[in-house]
Design a protein around this motif. Structure first.
Motif, PDB file in Angstrom:
ATOM      1  N   LEU A   1      -5.649 -10.302 -18.014  1.00 14.15           N
ATOM      2  CA  LEU A   1      -5.644 -11.437 -17.112  1.00 14.15           C
ATOM      3  C   LEU A   1      -7.070 -11.957 -16.959  1.00 14.15           C
ATOM      4  CD1 LEU A   1      -3.118 -10.262 -14.383  1.00 14.15           C
ATOM      5  CD2 LEU A   1      -2.691 -11.479 -16.521  1.00 14.15           C
ATOM      6  N   GLN A   2      -7.321 -13.118 -17.564  1.00 10.32           N
ATOM      7  CA  GLN A   2      -8.649 -13.731 -17.562  1.00 10.32           C
ATOM      8  C   GLN A   2      -8.489 -15.239 -17.409  1.00 10.32           C
ATOM      9  OE1 GLN A   2     -10.142 -12.499 -21.399  1.00 10.32           O
ATOM     10  NE2 GLN A   2     -11.044 -10.628 -20.591  1.00 10.32           N
ATOM     11  N   GLY A   3      -9.004 -15.769 -16.337  1.00 17.99           N
ATOM     12  CA  GLY A   3      -8.957 -17.204 -16.124  1.00 17.99           C
ATOM     13  C   GLY A   3     -10.333 -17.824 -16.215  1.00 17.99           C
ATOM     14  N   GLN A   4     -10.364 -19.139 -16.303  1.00 18.08           N
ATOM     15  CA  GLN A   4     -11.643 -19.839 -16.261  1.00 18.08           C
ATOM     16  C   GLN A   4     -12.209 -19.737 -14.839  1.00 18.08           C
ATOM     17  OE1 GLN A   4     -11.767 -23.498 -18.892  1.00 18.08           O
ATOM     18  NE2 GLN A   4      -9.548 -23.285 -18.616  1.00 18.08           N
ATOM     19  N   PRO A   5     -13.470 -19.388 -14.708  1.00 11.06           N
ATOM     20  CA  PRO A   5     -14.029 -19.066 -13.384  1.00 11.06           C
ATOM     21  C   PRO A   5     -13.801 -20.140 -12.321  1.00 11.06           C
ATOM     22  CG  PRO A   5     -15.542 -18.391 -15.093  1.00 11.06           C
ATOM     23  CD  PRO A   5     -14.447 -19.150 -15.780  1.00 11.06           C
ATOM     24  N   ASP A   6     -13.933 -21.413 -12.685  1.00 14.27           N
ATOM     25  CA  ASP A   6     -13.762 -22.458 -11.672  1.00 14.27           C
ATOM     26  C   ASP A   6     -12.329 -22.515 -11.166  1.00 14.27           C
ATOM     27  OD1 ASP A   6     -12.980 -23.386 -14.244  1.00 14.27           O
ATOM     28  OD2 ASP A   6     -13.150 -25.465 -13.581  1.00 14.27           O
ATOM     29  N   LEU A   7     -11.365 -22.264 -12.055  1.00 11.90           N
ATOM     30  CA  LEU A   7      -9.971 -22.274 -11.633  1.00 11.90           C
ATOM     31  C   LEU A   7      -9.633 -21.035 -10.818  1.00 11.90           C
ATOM     32  CD1 LEU A   7      -8.126 -23.690 -14.781  1.00 11.90           C
ATOM     33  CD2 LEU A   7      -8.670 -24.858 -12.639  1.00 11.90           C
ATOM     34  N   VAL A   8     -10.189 -19.905 -11.193  1.00 14.16           N
ATOM     35  CA  VAL A   8      -9.964 -18.692 -10.398  1.00 14.16           C
ATOM     36  C   VAL A   8     -10.476 -18.909  -8.981  1.00 14.16           C
ATOM     37  CG1 VAL A   8     -10.521 -16.258 -10.135  1.00 14.16           C
ATOM     38  CG2 VAL A   8     -10.004 -17.170 -12.407  1.00 14.16           C
ATOM     39  N   ALA A   9     -11.671 -19.493  -8.853  1.00 14.26           N
ATOM     40  CA  ALA A   9     -12.239 -19.759  -7.527  1.00 14.26           C
ATOM     41  C   ALA A   9     -11.356 -20.710  -6.731  1.00 14.26           C
ATOM     42  CB  ALA A   9     -13.652 -20.330  -7.679  1.00 14.26           C
ATOM     43  N   LYS A  10     -10.799 -21.692  -7.404  1.00 10.79           N
ATOM     44  CA  LYS A  10      -9.902 -22.637  -6.726  1.00 10.79           C
ATOM     45  C   LYS A  10      -8.731 -21.916  -6.072  1.00 10.79           C
ATOM     46  CE  LYS A  10      -6.331 -26.028  -7.881  1.00 10.79           C
ATOM     47  NZ  LYS A  10      -5.745 -26.910  -8.915  1.00 10.79           N
ATOM     48  N   TYR A  11      -8.114 -21.003  -6.817  1.00 15.49           N
ATOM     49  CA  TYR A  11      -6.926 -20.331  -6.282  1.00 15.49           C
ATOM     50  C   TYR A  11      -7.272 -19.202  -5.319  1.00 15.49           C
ATOM     51  CZ  TYR A  11      -3.995 -23.122  -9.299  1.00 15.49           C
ATOM     52  OH  TYR A  11      -3.343 -24.184  -9.897  1.00 15.49           O
ATOM     53  N   GLU A  12      -8.466 -18.644  -5.445  1.00 10.27           N
ATOM     54  CA  GLU A  12      -8.889 -17.661  -4.447  1.00 10.27           C
ATOM     55  C   GLU A  12      -9.045 -18.311  -3.078  1.00 10.27           C
ATOM     56  OE1 GLU A  12     -11.304 -14.363  -7.152  1.00 10.27           O
ATOM     57  OE2 GLU A  12     -12.390 -16.079  -6.296  1.00 10.27           O
ATOM     58  N   ALA A  13      -9.380 -19.594  -3.075  1.00  8.50           N
ATOM     59  CA  ALA A  13      -9.551 -20.324  -1.812  1.00  8.50           C
ATOM     60  C   ALA A  13      -8.252 -20.934  -1.295  1.00  8.50           C
ATOM     61  CB  ALA A  13     -10.597 -21.424  -2.004  1.00  8.50           C
ATOM     62  N   LYS A  14      -7.208 -20.905  -2.097  1.00  6.49           N
ATOM     63  CA  LYS A  14      -5.944 -21.537  -1.710  1.00  6.49           C
ATOM     64  C   LYS A  14      -5.092 -20.566  -0.893  1.00  6.49           C
ATOM     65  CE  LYS A  14      -1.848 -23.716  -3.753  1.00  6.49           C
ATOM     66  NZ  LYS A  14      -1.219 -24.238  -4.991  1.00  6.49           N
ATOM     67  N   PRO A  15      -4.402 -21.028   0.146  1.00  5.08           N
ATOM     68  CA  PRO A  15      -3.508 -20.145   0.900  1.00  5.08           C
ATOM     69  C   PRO A  15      -2.431 -19.539   0.003  1.00  5.08           C
ATOM     70  CG  PRO A  15      -3.870 -22.196   2.088  1.00  5.08           C
ATOM     71  CD  PRO A  15      -4.482 -22.379   0.734  1.00  5.08           C
ATOM     72  N   LYS A  16      -2.139 -18.276   0.223  1.00  5.40           N
ATOM     73  CA  LYS A  16      -1.167 -17.579  -0.603  1.00  5.40           C
ATOM     74  C   LYS A  16       0.248 -18.066  -0.320  1.00  5.40           C
ATOM     75  CE  LYS A  16      -3.914 -13.357  -1.071  1.00  5.40           C
ATOM     76  NZ  LYS A  16      -3.950 -11.888  -0.889  1.00  5.40           N
ATOM     77  N   GLY A  17       1.095 -18.009  -1.361  1.00  5.04           N
ATOM     78  CA  GLY A  17       2.494 -18.325  -1.167  1.00  5.04           C
ATOM     79  C   GLY A  17       3.276 -17.080  -0.792  1.00  5.04           C
ATOM     80  N   ASP A  18       4.503 -17.292  -0.350  1.00  5.14           N
ATOM     81  CA  ASP A  18       5.374 -16.150  -0.067  1.00  5.14           C
ATOM     82  C   ASP A  18       5.862 -15.489  -1.353  1.00  5.14           C
ATOM     83  OD1 ASP A  18       5.196 -16.533   2.691  1.00  5.14           O
ATOM     84  OD2 ASP A  18       6.843 -17.984   2.688  1.00  5.14           O
ATOM     85  N   LEU A  19       5.997 -16.278  -2.417  1.00  5.49           N
ATOM     86  CA  LEU A  19       6.492 -15.771  -3.698  1.00  5.49           C
ATOM     87  C   LEU A  19       5.342 -15.343  -4.606  1.00  5.49           C
ATOM     88  CD1 LEU A  19       8.952 -15.376  -5.638  1.00  5.49           C
ATOM     89  CD2 LEU A  19       8.569 -17.737  -6.389  1.00  5.49           C
ATOM     90  N   HIS A  20       4.350 -16.202  -4.747  1.00 10.46           N
ATOM     91  CA  HIS A  20       3.239 -15.975  -5.675  1.00 10.46           C
ATOM     92  C   HIS A  20       1.910 -16.070  -4.954  1.00 10.46           C
ATOM     93  CE1 HIS A  20       6.183 -17.602  -8.915  1.00 10.46           C
ATOM     94  NE2 HIS A  20       6.172 -16.274  -8.934  1.00 10.46           N
ATOM     95  N   ASP A  21       0.936 -15.273  -5.423  1.00 10.93           N
ATOM     96  CA  ASP A  21      -0.380 -15.306  -4.775  1.00 10.93           C
ATOM     97  C   ASP A  21      -1.524 -14.841  -5.667  1.00 10.93           C
ATOM     98  OD1 ASP A  21      -0.069 -12.572  -4.947  1.00 10.93           O
ATOM     99  OD2 ASP A  21       0.147 -12.243  -2.785  1.00 10.93           O
ATOM    100  N   HIS A  22      -1.282 -14.628  -6.959  1.00 12.38           N
ATOM    101  CA  HIS A  22      -2.291 -14.040  -7.836  1.00 12.38           C
ATOM    102  C   HIS A  22      -3.196 -15.143  -8.392  1.00 12.38           C
ATOM    103  CE1 HIS A  22      -4.080 -11.637 -11.031  1.00 12.38           C
ATOM    104  NE2 HIS A  22      -3.531 -10.554 -10.498  1.00 12.38           N
ATOM    105  N   ALA A  23      -4.460 -15.144  -7.993  1.00 14.94           N
ATOM    106  CA  ALA A  23      -5.367 -16.237  -8.338  1.00 14.94           C
ATOM    107  C   ALA A  23      -5.648 -16.336  -9.830  1.00 14.94           C
ATOM    108  CB  ALA A  23      -6.684 -16.074  -7.570  1.00 14.94           C
TER     109      ALA A  23
END
Length: 478
Positions: free
Chosen positions: A220-242
């Motif tokens: 599991l390796q994402g582009q750093p800017d996108l990983v940061a985007k999802y780390e800052a996003k509120p988690k969902g009830d179903l999915h939450d893995h940045a």
């Protein structure tokens, strides 16, 4: 003289008819993701991942809500897809031929099968190539050292390896075309670039592109800017893995780029787009709820896939199909869509989906099957499988209508579920519906006999029942 003139005129008529036929045939963009779960996109209900381009495409075609892979992990799923045959015919049962799990666990010797799709099997790529299409595979192959002999003109990055070559960032050793990848290049983006390049080079011809992304397979390796985007996003009830979300967005962005290129070349209305995945999502990072299971299990979460087809002029936008379909169906479907013939003397286990796609009622209920005579060891998540040691033990599965029957060979256990009432396969109703259980099991036995499906019966000489019992209790305590 007149005879030669008539023959020449006849030749011109046939040639013109062939050209007109070729002009009417669609290009095909077949997008096949890796370990992408049933609910990992917006149109299937994610509450965290972002897939606006996939969602827009799905809305422009037909979404199948009961669509299945033929296997719960990579290699057998792909062998079934390319051959149009269930696992007993091509004998690719697992990733590799060795036992997956500790030798002392599991009471039976597994059926090793093979780890290469026989080159004697004609793939749909070969049939469509012979029908005049230029064909390419870009990304994961996993069925042999080289996909070119299986009907492809062009291969980029495809080898026998099943994982991204050393990850999503360079270096990528022994991956065709990626030897000199720039240091900061993200693999998913490069595959998108290559897909666009193939389309550009062949815009005046009929083409079929099998874009088989490594994403979202581990590591599991994402582009750093996108990983940061999802780390800052509120988690969902179903999915939450940045990181998973970042990987999915990279795929989605790439698909958007390809579609925009089709538009710019005037090819959008001439191109059929097929989208699906090879097996269930990676359990430690995503969820298929309310389905039970994940990659490697033969519960719904391991084999049910997101799937849609866009075919301008043939498929009505914004439609859904509830009919159970399975990936061996794509062989006759792709051949019918492109005007290619089916191979002579080669069994096809699937049925063309074209009647469903065009809204015909020429479809009768049929059963679909899975056969896994092997073992697939567990990973960190264990809540979606029968026991904590193996994601799957040797088994066969049948679905007919709303009913789904599991048979496990070690203990002879039969499990029956009504998916209409119990999509999560939490309530075994085999005893309460003994007549259905028997009928389904009889049909499964007949299918195994017809396909020559091997059932493991030889005891495992290294089996240690006490050690297995201790391991199971230990894992359940964690």
């Amino acid at each position: 003289m007149m005879r030669y003139l008539l023959a020449f005129v006849g030749f011109l008529v046939v040639s013109l008819a062939s050209l007109l036929h070729a002009a009417d045939r669609p290009n095909v963009l077949f997008i096949y993701l890796d370990d992408f779960g049933w609910r990992d996109c917006g149109f299937m209900g994610t509450d965290f991942y972002e897939t606006p381009n996939l969602d827009a495409l799905a809305a422009s075609g037909m979404v199948f809500t009961n669509a299945y892979s033929c296997a719960a992990n990579c290699a057998p799923a792909r062998a079934c897809l390319l051959s149009g045959q269930y696992t007993p015919r091509h004998e690719v049962y697992n990733v590799g031929t060795g036992r997956r799990g500790k030798a002392k666990y599991g009471s039976l010797k597994h059926i090793p099968g093979v780890d290469v799709l026989s080159p004697d099997i004609r793939t749909w790529a070969a049939q469509i190539h012979d029908a005049g299409y230029r064909t390419a595979t870009i990304g994961k192959w996993h069925l042999s050292d080289d996909p070119i002999p299986y009907g492809f003109d062009f291969n980029f990055a495809g080898t026998h390896g099943g994982s991204p070559p050393k990850g999503y960032f360079p270096p990528h050793p022994k991956a065709p075309g990626l030897e000199d990848a720039p240091e900061d290049e993200y693999l998913t983006d490069r595959l998108t670039d290559e897909a666009i390049g193939f389309i550009d080079r062949n815009q005046d011809a009929n083409w079929l592109l099998y874009l088989t992304h490594f994403a979202v397979h581990t590591p599991l390796q994402g582009q750093p800017d996108l990983v940061a985007k999802y780390e800052a996003k509120p988690k969902g009830d179903l999915h939450d893995h940045a990181v998973m979300a970042a990987m999915i967005e990279s795929v989605d962005r790439g698909i958007g780029r390809i579609v925009r290129q089709l538009d710019s070349l005037g090819l959008r209305e001439k191109t059929a787009i097929v989208f699906t995945s090879d097996n269930g999502g990676y359990g430690p990072a995503t969820s298929m709820a309310p389905l039970q299971g994940y990659k490697g299990t033969y519960f719904e979460g391991g084999i049910r896939e997101p799937f849609f087809v866009v075919w301008p002029g043939n498929v009505k936008p914004g439609t859904k199909c509830e009919t159970p379909v399975i990936q061996v169906d794509l062989y006759p479907t792709l051949c019918e869509m492109t005007g290619a013939s089916l191979p002579t003397g080669q069994v096809q286990d699937g049925r063309s989906l074209v009647p469903l796609l065009v809204g015909s009622d020429a479809w009768k209920e049929r059963a679909i099957f899975w056969h896994f005579p092997a073992y697939l060891d567990s990973y960190s998540r264990i809540d979606g499988q029968r026991d904590p040691i193996y994601r799957s033990r040797p088994c066969s599965i049948i679905r007919r209508g709303d009913w789904k029957l599991h048979e496990y060979f070690e203990d002879g256990k039969l499990l029956l579920f009504n998916l209409k009432d119990d999509i999560g396969e939490s309530n075994d109703v085999s005893i309460a519906n003994a007549d259905v259980t028997k009928a389904m099991h009889d049909e499964l036995l007949a299918w195994r006999e017809a396909t020559g499906a091997p059932v493991p019966i030889e005891p495992n000489p290294k089996y240690d029942a006490a050690a297995e019992s201790r391991a199971m209790k230990g894992k359940k305590k964690k």
